[in-house]
Design a protein around this motif. Structure first.
Motif, PDB file in Angstrom:
ATOM      1  N   ASP A   1       0.584  -3.882  -9.158  1.00 33.72           N
ATOM      2  CA  ASP A   1       0.418  -2.540  -9.718  1.00 33.72           C
ATOM      3  C   ASP A   1       1.103  -2.372 -11.067  1.00 33.72           C
ATOM      4  OD1 ASP A   1       0.434  -2.679  -6.757  1.00 33.72           O
ATOM      5  OD2 ASP A   1      -0.268  -0.613  -6.898  1.00 33.72           O
ATOM      6  N   GLY A   2       1.863  -3.368 -11.494  1.00 36.41           N
ATOM      7  CA  GLY A   2       2.515  -3.279 -12.793  1.00 36.41           C
ATOM      8  C   GLY A   2       1.538  -3.122 -13.942  1.00 36.41           C
ATOM      9  N   ILE A   3       0.285  -3.542 -13.762  1.00 37.18           N
ATOM     10  CA  ILE A   3      -0.709  -3.416 -14.839  1.00 37.18           C
ATOM     11  C   ILE A   3      -1.774  -2.371 -14.502  1.00 37.18           C
ATOM     12  CG2 ILE A   3      -0.343  -5.798 -15.580  1.00 37.18           C
ATOM     13  CD1 ILE A   3      -3.091  -6.438 -14.248  1.00 37.18           C
ATOM     14  N   LEU A   4      -1.491  -1.515 -13.514  1.00 34.68           N
ATOM     15  CA  LEU A   4      -2.498  -0.556 -13.056  1.00 34.68           C
ATOM     16  C   LEU A   4      -2.938   0.391 -14.174  1.00 34.68           C
ATOM     17  CD1 LEU A   4      -4.227   0.682 -10.877  1.00 34.68           C
ATOM     18  CD2 LEU A   4      -2.206   1.885 -10.000  1.00 34.68           C
ATOM     19  N   GLY A   5      -2.000   0.814 -14.994  1.00 35.91           N
ATOM     20  CA  GLY A   5      -2.354   1.718 -16.086  1.00 35.91           C
ATOM     21  C   GLY A   5      -3.340   1.097 -17.056  1.00 35.91           C
TER      22      GLY A   5
ATOM     23  N   PRO B   1      -1.296  -9.445   0.331  1.00 41.07           N
ATOM     24  CA  PRO B   1      -0.243  -9.649  -0.669  1.00 41.07           C
ATOM     25  C   PRO B   1       0.940  -8.699  -0.492  1.00 41.07           C
ATOM     26  CG  PRO B   1      -2.003  -8.341  -1.603  1.00 41.07           C
ATOM     27  CD  PRO B   1      -2.425  -8.663  -0.210  1.00 41.07           C
ATOM     28  N   LEU B   2       2.126  -9.236  -0.567  1.00 42.02           N
ATOM     29  CA  LEU B   2       3.322  -8.396  -0.620  1.00 42.02           C
ATOM     30  C   LEU B   2       3.275  -7.509  -1.858  1.00 42.02           C
ATOM     31  CD1 LEU B   2       6.085 -11.011   0.259  1.00 42.02           C
ATOM     32  CD2 LEU B   2       5.493  -9.000   1.640  1.00 42.02           C
TER      33      LEU B   2
ATOM     34  N   GLU C   1       6.879  -5.988   2.652  1.00 44.50           N
ATOM     35  CA  GLU C   1       5.730  -5.316   3.240  1.00 44.50           C
ATOM     36  C   GLU C   1       4.469  -5.535   2.403  1.00 44.50           C
ATOM     37  OE1 GLU C   1       7.325  -1.285   5.419  1.00 44.50           O
ATOM     38  OE2 GLU C   1       6.927  -1.176   3.270  1.00 44.50           O
ATOM     39  N   VAL C   2       3.341  -5.524   3.099  1.00 45.04           N
ATOM     40  CA  VAL C   2       2.035  -5.426   2.452  1.00 45.04           C
ATOM     41  C   VAL C   2       1.644  -3.959   2.466  1.00 45.04           C
ATOM     42  CG1 VAL C   2      -0.408  -6.044   2.592  1.00 45.04           C
ATOM     43  CG2 VAL C   2       1.354  -7.729   3.200  1.00 45.04           C
ATOM     44  N   LEU C   3       1.342  -3.415   1.303  1.00 41.36           N
ATOM     45  CA  LEU C   3       0.855  -2.043   1.200  1.00 41.36           C
ATOM     46  C   LEU C   3      -0.657  -2.108   0.966  1.00 41.36           C
ATOM     47  CD1 LEU C   3       3.931  -1.626   0.771  1.00 41.36           C
ATOM     48  CD2 LEU C   3       3.352   0.264  -0.750  1.00 41.36           C
ATOM     49  N   PRO C   4      -1.469  -1.816   1.970  1.00 43.85           N
ATOM     50  CA  PRO C   4      -2.924  -2.005   1.799  1.00 43.85           C
ATOM     51  C   PRO C   4      -3.510  -1.181   0.657  1.00 43.85           C
ATOM     52  CG  PRO C   4      -2.430  -0.808   3.834  1.00 43.85           C
ATOM     53  CD  PRO C   4      -1.139  -1.346   3.322  1.00 43.85           C
ATOM     54  N   GLY C   5      -2.939  -0.004   0.372  1.00 43.50           N
ATOM     55  CA  GLY C   5      -3.444   0.773  -0.752  1.00 43.50           C
ATOM     56  C   GLY C   5      -3.244   0.061  -2.077  1.00 43.50           C
ATOM     57  N   SER C   6      -2.086  -0.557  -2.242  1.00 43.91           N
ATOM     58  CA  SER C   6      -1.826  -1.370  -3.426  1.00 43.91           C
ATOM     59  C   SER C   6      -2.684  -2.633  -3.410  1.00 43.91           C
ATOM     60  CB  SER C   6      -0.338  -1.746  -3.481  1.00 43.91           C
ATOM     61  OG  SER C   6      -0.101  -2.804  -4.384  1.00 43.91           O
ATOM     62  N   ALA C   7      -2.840  -3.232  -2.216  1.00 40.34           N
ATOM     63  CA  ALA C   7      -3.576  -4.491  -2.111  1.00 40.34           C
ATOM     64  C   ALA C   7      -5.056  -4.308  -2.443  1.00 40.34           C
ATOM     65  CB  ALA C   7      -3.407  -5.077  -0.707  1.00 40.34           C
TER      66      ALA C   7
ATOM     67  N   ALA D   1      -9.303  -9.571   0.034  1.00 46.79           N
ATOM     68  CA  ALA D   1     -10.124  -8.609   0.768  1.00 46.79           C
ATOM     69  C   ALA D   1     -10.374  -9.083   2.191  1.00 46.79           C
ATOM     70  CB  ALA D   1     -11.444  -8.395   0.037  1.00 46.79           C
ATOM     71  N   GLU D   2     -10.615 -10.372   2.363  1.00 52.77           N
ATOM     72  CA  GLU D   2     -10.851 -10.917   3.701  1.00 52.77           C
ATOM     73  C   GLU D   2      -9.604 -10.779   4.573  1.00 52.77           C
ATOM     74  OE1 GLU D   2     -12.260 -15.102   5.860  1.00 52.77           O
ATOM     75  OE2 GLU D   2     -12.096 -14.968   3.671  1.00 52.77           O
ATOM     76  N   ALA D   3      -8.437 -11.048   4.001  1.00 53.75           N
ATOM     77  CA  ALA D   3      -7.191 -10.931   4.764  1.00 53.75           C
ATOM     78  C   ALA D   3      -6.944  -9.485   5.185  1.00 53.75           C
ATOM     79  CB  ALA D   3      -6.023 -11.461   3.934  1.00 53.75           C
ATOM     80  N   LEU D   4      -7.148  -8.543   4.281  1.00 53.00           N
ATOM     81  CA  LEU D   4      -6.931  -7.131   4.608  1.00 53.00           C
ATOM     82  C   LEU D   4      -7.889  -6.668   5.693  1.00 53.00           C
ATOM     83  CD1 LEU D   4      -6.536  -5.714   0.975  1.00 53.00           C
ATOM     84  CD2 LEU D   4      -4.709  -6.165   2.625  1.00 53.00           C
ATOM     85  N   THR D   5      -9.149  -7.036   5.569  1.00 49.11           N
ATOM     86  CA  THR D   5     -10.140  -6.640   6.568  1.00 49.11           C
ATOM     87  C   THR D   5      -9.780  -7.203   7.932  1.00 49.11           C
ATOM     88  OG1 THR D   5     -11.846  -6.599   4.845  1.00 49.11           O
ATOM     89  CG2 THR D   5     -12.598  -6.668   7.126  1.00 49.11           C
ATOM     90  N   ASN D   6      -9.303  -8.446   7.965  1.00 44.66           N
ATOM     91  CA  ASN D   6      -8.931  -9.072   9.230  1.00 44.66           C
ATOM     92  C   ASN D   6      -7.762  -8.348   9.887  1.00 44.66           C
ATOM     93  OD1 ASN D   6      -8.933 -11.386  11.212  1.00 44.66           O
ATOM     94  ND2 ASN D   6      -6.873 -11.601  10.376  1.00 44.66           N
TER      95      ASN D   6
END
Length: 823
Positions: free
Chosen positions: A671-675, A718-719, A741-747, A767-772
């Motif tokens: 998220d450091g480059i989100l802007g 991702p952490l 922690e993994v934050l799914p919103g950030s991920a 995306a595959e890891a989060l869905t799983n």
């Protein structure tokens, strides 16, 4: 005229829904579901979609078919299986009859093959009983039609049972819907975690009753029971959020037999007779339907005593010829017109602008819902297929996960009100709401303590697009309300416990942390998080709001008004004051002064810095439109200094460090480059002029390398925070949150950025890891948490930030994946 769904359409619906969450009974049961961390509620791994309109009372059936989660009051979450609410099916084939509830556990449970497909907002259940040549398909859904705010805000949900007779003989079939009278069931003002396991029927039922509409006023094939709550004068009266009418409604062919039992006791009596032999009780009414496919139809009703929980039921039945099918339709209308928050203020729900706020037109709502049922269902299927067949590169299962994350749109304590309903009290008229008495919309950050706030400004940049993309008026109203707060000064002092000092609720120019809490007075008592830390010091609120608002206006094609520009300009000037004069970047010098409020970030930070630079680009563009040359020039100068500092102190040759000093100075955060990403999506890349795309891609490759692959080889996603050789950190500020922690919103935002900057393989792996984790390993479907870890623990389930998954769609509709990008 009602144009009913054809068999071909129904088959197409079934194919489409296979992209959603799939449940094959016990074969799909999660063996070791994730468990809640201390301070978080846990609804268990069987959660299903919510039923009900946006901003109306909603409930949820779990994957086994039992009603289990209840948001009948806006923002109040109850997790309790209530078996007095159910749908049932009766059959009689050549003299042999049977009955089951549409559930694979609990009373009268189904035995046979049962499969469940859930794709927001539709749950489709397939039943094939053992040794019975019939098939049943049940659909439960709400008219949450993208782009149709009127349909979406109806207090309605549907149950449709389609029965196929595969026998060589005629089949007598019947369907029923039983529903308790929940009117008057008001919750204690407490968080979800502290609520007792059994809330109903442990409250007064005094005044509850039911009425029927005279048959002369009904069409053939139509039947309705109206559950009511009466005063001591025996007149229904709307005084609180649990007053109104609930309609159990059915419609269909005139040759169907329709029956009702408008009133029975929902519990049994401790008397000598067996439950099914106790007249005018639920077991007695259900036994009658199980025998014959018809309800007793006594025509009786009465007004309940305080300890007398009542229920009602409707049913329809017919004979189905060999090889033929028949559909049984029901609708539940929860016409509870008022929203009432903990502070006592009352508002009217959006649908009241059309149907009034006295709950006298409930049958009219039901008939409207029946007339449009099939057209709503077609519109939902068209939308499903447009997402599943679009240019988004995600495989079907992950696109289904994206659609299903929208469960939070009607399950997130959502409110959509038309206007304030002032209630005179003993001290006279109420004070008008601070943000105005008209239309408002709101969605919770989450349901647990610390998250129980509406429209939190730091999560809104992650979440607004998902809602705007489908119901732009809802999202637009939140932006308007946040704009209204900018000039406000609320001098009332609150204790800031981390620093042991008093601070004002809100200072002029500052975007508030939130627009209030369920337990308080939303849109009037705002910035409710002003307690643990001083949210007036947060450095990301203003720039994140300005950039997100610019992106929303660019995508919607709407220009800023002069009044809106005045508010944005004031927010910009406050942002300037929060930055260092020499660098034009904010310097983090207070604990918890950004959305990462559990990280001890110090110095210049990539996250707030990228938002600052992106918002400066937006301000340049707007300043030019309004011919504000002095502000445009100042923004250009500020951007030049900010970019120079950002590159000099944060870029380490591989990635942008979280901060230039302190504990996280060697760490990376996606998220450091989100802007920069949001600015690019908004078409502001030519104004930002850096960092180069190669550097942004390198940053994301480092995230994939250190946050994802380095953490259990990517199994959990991702952490949020990692460094080369380091994935574990001690907690800051008294708790271990956001680190480890993994934050799914950030991920999910990371996935979107990776697709945007040309890293499709890395994006697909995450995306595959989060869905799983959400839909298979963790049992977290339809309650996606704020965070989870590798120990199988989650925090703050049902969270707003994971709606960020829809930014993946934005990349391919409006970003570099769009062939018209930059045109």
């Amino acid at each position: 005229m009602i144009v009913r769904t054809s068999r071909e359409e129904a088959e197409q619906y079934g194919k489409t829904l296979r992209a959603g969450h799939v449940w094959n009974g016990s074969a799909r049961r999660v063996s070791a579901p994730f468990s809640a961390r201390a301070g978080s509620h846990d609804d268990g791994p069987l959660c299903g979609l919510f039923l009900g309109g946006l901003g109306t009372p909603v409930c949820s059936r779990n994957l086994e078919g039992r009603f289990s989660r209840w948001h009948l009051q806006s923002g109040y979450h109850v997790n309790q299986i209530i078996d007095e609410a159910f749908a049932g099916f009766h059959w009689n084939l050549d003299g042999t009859c049977g009955y089951f509830r549409l559930a694979e556990s609990g009373p009268a449970q189904f035995s046979g093959v049962r499969k469940v497909h859930s794709l927001f907002p539709v749950t489709r259940e397939y039943y094939r009983p053992e040794n019975v040549p019939l098939e049943l398909v049940a659909e439960f859904f709400s008219p949450l039609v993208p782009g149709d705010a009127d349909a979406t805000t109806l207090p309605v949900w549907y149950v449709s049972l389609t029965v196929q007779n595969n026998a060589p003989h005629p089949l007598e079939a019947g369907a029923t819907l039983f529903w308790p009278n929940f009117l008057g069931w008001r919750q204690q003002p407490m968080t979800s975690m502290d609520r007792p396991e059994r809330c109903w029927p442990s409250q007064t039922h005094a005044g509850n009753s039911a009425a029927a509409v005279p048959s002369a006023d009904l069409s053939p094939g139509e039947s309705v029971v109206l559950q009511q709550r009466r005063t001591r004068f025996h007149r229904p009266r709307i005084r609180s959020d649990m007053d109104g009418q609930v309609a159990l409604y059915t419609w269909g062919p005139a040759n169907h037999s329709v029956t009702e039992e408008r009133c029975f006791k929902a519990e049994q009596n401790l008397i000598e007779r067996a439950p099914r032999d106790q007249g005018h009780t639920l077991a007695w009414a259900e036994a009658a339907f199980a025998r014959s496919g018809r309800l007793p139809e006594t025509g009786l009703s009465w007004v309940a005593l305080w300890h007398e929980a009542l229920g009602s039921a409707i049913a329809r039945s017919t004979t189905i010829l060999p090889g033929e099918s028949e559909r049984f339709d029901f609708a539940v209308v929860m016409d509870l017109p008022l929203v009432q928050f903990g502070g006592g203020r009352t508002w009217r729900r959006r649908y009241c602008a059309r149907y009034g706020s006295e709950a006298t037109r409930t049958l009219e709502i039901a008939r409207h819902a029946a007339t449009h049922r099939d057209s709503y269902r077609r519109a939902i299927d068209r939308w499903h297929r447009s997402v599943l067949d679009g240019s988004n590169p995600l495989p079907a299962s992950q696109r289904g996960a994206m659609i299903n994350e929208l469960y939070f749109v009607n399950g997130g304590g959502t409110v959509w009100v038309s206007d304030w309903a002032p209630q005179p009290g003993p001290e006279g008229e109420e004070e008008p709401p601070l943000l105005g008495p008209g239309e408002h919309t709101a969605i919770l950050e989450g349901y647990d303590t610390g998250y129980y706030y509406y429209n939190t400004a730091d999560l809104w940049p992650y979440s607004w697009y998902a809602i705007w993309n489908l119901w732009p008026d809802f999202s637009r109203q939140i932006f308007r309300d946040l704009l209204k707060t900018i000039p406000l000064h609320i001098p009332e002092k609150k204790m800031i416990y981390r620093t042991d000092t008093l601070a004002p609720v809100l200072v002029p120019g500052k975007i508030p942390h939130d627009l209030g809490s369920v337990m308080d007075d939303p849109w009037h008592r705002i910035n409710g998080y002003q307690m643990r830390d001083d949210s007036n010091l947060w450095k990301d609120h203003n720039p994140a709001f300005i950039l997100s608002f610019f992106l929303e206006r660019r995508l919607s094609g709407e220009n800023l008004t002069l009044e809106e520009w005045g508010s944005v300009r004031e927010a910009a000037l406050f942002m300037f004051r929060q930055a260092e004069d020499s660098t034009s970047l904010p310097l983090h010098d207070e604990f918890g002064d950004s959305t990462w409020d559990n990280l001890g970030v110090r110095g210049y930070a990539a996250y707030s810095g990228s938002f600052t630079i992106g918002s400066l680009a937006a301000l340049i563009r707007w300043s030019e439109e309004f011919q504000d040359r002095s502000l445009a020039e100042e923004c250009r100068n500020r951007m030049k200094r900010a970019l120079s500092t950002y590159m000099e102190v944060l870029w380490n040759g591989e990635y942008f460090r979280i901060s230039d000093r302190g504990k996280y100075a060697s760490c990376v955060m996606a998220d450091g480059i989100l802007g920069f990403f949001l600015a690019d999506l908004a078409g502001l890349g030519d104004l930002v002029q850096g960092p180069e795309v190669e550097l942004l891609r390198s940053h994301l490759e480092a995230v994939h390398r250190y946050c994802f692959r380095q953490y259990h080889n990517g199994r959990y996603g991702p952490l949020l925070v990692a460094a080369p050789g380091s994935t574990r950190f001690t907690g800051d500020g008294g708790d271990e949150l956001q680190v480890n922690e993994v934050l799914p919103g950030s991920a999910w935002m990371t996935v979107a950025m990776m697709y945007h900057y040309g890293l499709p393989r890395e994006a697909s792996e995450i995306a595959e890891a989060l869905t799983n984790v959400i839909y298979t390993e963790g049992g977290l479907q339809f309650r996606t948490p704020a965070a989870w870890n590798s120990e199988g623990q989650f925090r703050a389930p049902m969270n707003m930030r994971p709606l960020s998954v829809w930014l993946v769609e934005a990349v391919f509709r409006h970003g570099k994946g769009d062939p018209h990008y930059g045109a």
